[in-house]
Design an enzyme around this catalytic site. Structure first.
Site, PDB file in Angstrom:
ATOM      1  N   THR A 176     -18.002 -75.036  29.343  1.00  0.00           N
ATOM      2  CA  THR A 176     -17.213 -76.257  29.504  1.00  0.00           C
ATOM      3  C   THR A 176     -17.547 -77.228  28.371  1.00  0.00           C
ATOM      4  OG1 THR A 176     -17.145 -76.052  31.893  1.00  0.00           O
ATOM      5  CG2 THR A 176     -17.043 -78.293  31.033  1.00  0.00           C
ATOM      6  N   ARG A 204      -9.290 -71.988  42.566  1.00  0.00           N
ATOM      7  CA  ARG A 204     -10.556 -72.739  42.675  1.00  0.00           C
ATOM      8  C   ARG A 204     -10.555 -73.902  41.672  1.00  0.00           C
ATOM      9  NH1 ARG A 204     -14.937 -73.980  38.813  1.00  0.00           N
ATOM     10  NH2 ARG A 204     -16.875 -74.172  39.981  1.00  0.00           N
TER      11      ARG A 204
HETATM   12  N1  ASP Z   1     -18.589 -77.140  35.730  1.00  0.00           N
HETATM   13  C1  ASP Z   1     -17.687 -76.068  35.390  1.00  0.00           C
HETATM   14  C2  ASP Z   1     -17.102 -75.513  36.649  1.00  0.00           C
HETATM   15  O1  ASP Z   1     -17.826 -75.324  37.608  1.00  0.00           O
HETATM   16  C3  ASP Z   1     -18.345 -74.969  34.627  1.00  0.00           C
HETATM   17  C4  ASP Z   1     -19.259 -75.385  33.499  1.00  0.00           C
HETATM   18  O2  ASP Z   1     -19.556 -76.542  33.325  1.00  0.00           O
HETATM   19  O3  ASP Z   1     -19.683 -74.530  32.719  1.00  0.00           O
HETATM   20  O4  ASP Z   1     -15.925 -75.228  36.652  1.00  0.00           O
END
Ligand code: ASP
Length: 319
Positions: A176, A204
């Site tokens: 992310t 989701r």
């Molecule tokens: N927080 C993001 C999610 O759960 C994933 C991530 O930050 O890598 O979709």
């Protein structure tokens, strides 16, 4: 709140908290530096706002295939790409976000359009795609957003059937991206964009597009962008917890550390945060193996990825 003082323009960028494998570590570090420098130029040379700077930085990361956002997004359990993004303006507390959006290159810019052109805060799924078509945003075939790495990770996930929360200690990607900035007028903004986590259920939605969870910005305190295990981040409303700690008097760094420790202690959560205060103080904290980050302020770029790293280079707007 209306900004008053003249603040030193500052931007912080992250590229996801997880066990980044060595073969993409260098590219991940380079990617956040490039994005932070581009965002800083928006703040300093083109008179752009904090909002413009974070959008610019995140668009660059969405185009960089090494990150799980825009092109390079991970695949859900059906092998499709569903992306989440949020942008927030610390002046008005207005936010715009999209969830489970498909077939666009820059979810962060669509999120900004939600904030600026609709009466809503979040638009999800089919509605988000419909809105992007209404705006004339070019539709990108899924194949163009998917990298070989994302496909390999999806296959590996299915082979080993890992638990979702194990992904953050594994070397399956979920990088992310996010940016926070304060401009010379003392206005703060944040932006977070993601493809989510590999093999997530269809539909989701993680923390990233949820206000107060994946991001928060308030001119009264500062701006935050989060990354990590979305379900844990949502349980503790991580971004708002950071600004709350700042409101209670903690520095940006102390608020970041305290909030990450709280998430670990309360829900055994792993992840990371970047923070900028309204005065331009910065904070970076993570409890995963790595999180690439970069800060540009006062002609200097600081960066790191492994715990305790804090490298520094001169930065000029022409560099
Ligand atoms: N927080 C993001 C999610 O759960 C994933 C991530 O930050 O890598 O979709």
């Amino acid at each position: 709140m209306a900004a008053t003082a003249t603040t030193t323009p500052t931007i912080v960028v992250h590229g996801g908290a997880w066990s980044i494998p060595d073969d993409i570590a260098e590219a991940s570090q380079a990617g956040v530096k490039t994005a932070a420098e581009a965002g800083y130029k928006v703040l300093t040379t083109s008179g752009g706002s904090a909002l413009d700077a974070v959008e610019t930085a995140v668009r660059i990361l969405e185009d960089d295939v090494v990150f799980d956002a825009g092109t390079g997004s991970v695949l859900n359990s059906a092998g499709d790409v569903e992306m989440d993004a949020i942008i927030m303006d610390g002046r008005s507390l207005r936010a715009g976000s999209v969830a489970c959006v498909q077939n666009i290159a820059h979810p962060i810019s669509l999120a900004r359009q939600v904030m600026e052109k609709t009466d809503h805060t979040m638009i999800a799924g089919v509605g988000a795609n419909l809105f992007s078509k209404e705006l004339g945003i070019p539709q990108v075939p899924t194949d163009q957003l998917v990298t070989d790495d994302a496909r390999k990770q999806w296959e590996e996930y299915h082979k080993y059937k890992r638990a979702v929360n194990e992904l953050f200690d594994s070397q399956l990607g979920h990088d992310t991206v996010g940016a926070v900035a304060v401009d010379s007028e003392g206005n703060v903004a944040c932006a977070t964009s993601t493809g989510g986590i590999t093999a997530k259920r269809v539909g989701r939605v993680g923390d990233s597009p949820v206000i107060g969870c994946g991001a928060y910005a308030d001119n009264d305190s500062g701006a935050v962008s989060c990354t990590g295990h979305g379900e844990a981040i949502m349980s503790v409303t991580l971004a708002r917890t950071v600004t709350f700690n700042m409101e209670q008097g903690a520095s940006a760094q102390a608020a970041a550390d305290k909030s990450i420790a709280y998430m670990k202690q309360r829900v055994d959560g792993t992840g990371g945060v970047i923070v900028v205060s309204r005065e331009g103080q910065t904070g970076v904290s993570f409890n995963t193996r790595r999180m690439p980050w970069a800060v540009v302020r006062d002609g200097t770029i600081r960066f790191g990825m492994n715990p305790g790293e804090n490298f520094q280079n001169e930065f000029t707007n022409s560099s």
